[in-house]
Design a protein around this motif. Sequence first.
Motif, PDB file in Angstrom:
ATOM      1  N   ASP A 103      14.192   7.687  32.202  1.00  0.00           N
ATOM      2  CA  ASP A 103      13.050   7.899  31.310  1.00  0.00           C
ATOM      3  C   ASP A 103      12.612   6.586  30.678  1.00  0.00           C
ATOM      4  O   ASP A 103      11.430   6.366  30.450  1.00  0.00           O
ATOM      5  N   GLU A 109       9.848  12.315  31.716  1.00  0.00           N
ATOM      6  CA  GLU A 109       9.510  12.804  33.051  1.00  0.00           C
ATOM      7  C   GLU A 109      10.735  13.123  33.884  1.00  0.00           C
ATOM      8  O   GLU A 109      10.706  14.005  34.732  1.00  0.00           O
ATOM      9  N   GLY A 113      11.278  16.772  33.146  1.00  0.00           N
ATOM     10  CA  GLY A 113      10.132  17.026  34.014  1.00  0.00           C
ATOM     11  C   GLY A 113      10.501  17.083  35.477  1.00  0.00           C
ATOM     12  O   GLY A 113      11.588  17.513  35.877  1.00  0.00           O
ATOM     13  N   ASP A 114       9.557  16.638  36.296  1.00  0.00           N
ATOM     14  CA  ASP A 114       9.693  16.720  37.753  1.00  0.00           C
ATOM     15  C   ASP A 114      10.812  15.838  38.313  1.00  0.00           C
ATOM     16  O   ASP A 114      11.322  16.100  39.397  1.00  0.00           O
ATOM     17  N   ARG A 134       6.355  15.216  44.041  1.00  0.00           N
ATOM     18  CA  ARG A 134       6.173  14.813  42.635  1.00  0.00           C
ATOM     19  C   ARG A 134       7.341  13.944  42.166  1.00  0.00           C
ATOM     20  O   ARG A 134       7.137  12.925  41.499  1.00  0.00           O
ATOM     21  N   LEU A 138       7.235   9.903  40.944  1.00  0.00           N
ATOM     22  CA  LEU A 138       7.835   9.399  39.700  1.00  0.00           C
ATOM     23  C   LEU A 138       8.862   8.311  39.998  1.00  0.00           C
ATOM     24  O   LEU A 138       8.908   7.278  39.319  1.00  0.00           O
TER      25      LEU A 138
END
Length: 151
Positions: A103, A109, A113-114, A134, A138
Amino acid sequence: MIGTTLPLRDVHLPAAPGGWPPAPGWWLLLGALLLGLGAVVALRLHRRRRRRRWQSLFDGTLAAAPGAAARIGMASELLRRAARRCDPAAALLQGEDWLRFLDGGDGHEFSTGDGRVLLDGGFRRAVDEAEATRACALARGRFIALMERGR
């Protein structure tokens, strides 16, 4: 008297010096400015070339992976290598600590997240293709950021 026989004229000042060619100090200043500008341009081109090389390394490695789970595994491996490059202790992080490191303090994220699929996505039998895409996007951004920070 002798002084009266001489033809006397008014004093004339010489013409002002022209603007061209400039004095040597101006040439040196211009040369220093051009050298500085050239160094900035060369540095930016070098960084752009290096960034493109890292992007092509990441994309090429993921393109060689046979499936979504393998792509996630490769992305995770590349992230580990990049993390080790900027912080040797980061390669030993596991689980939530690893995701918080990814992060980077800017967002969540990876931890919520993904990007969370990077923890175990490489070990799953089946991974959703959209989820893998996705997560790899990232991972690509974070990989580039870690590589730039490492140098």
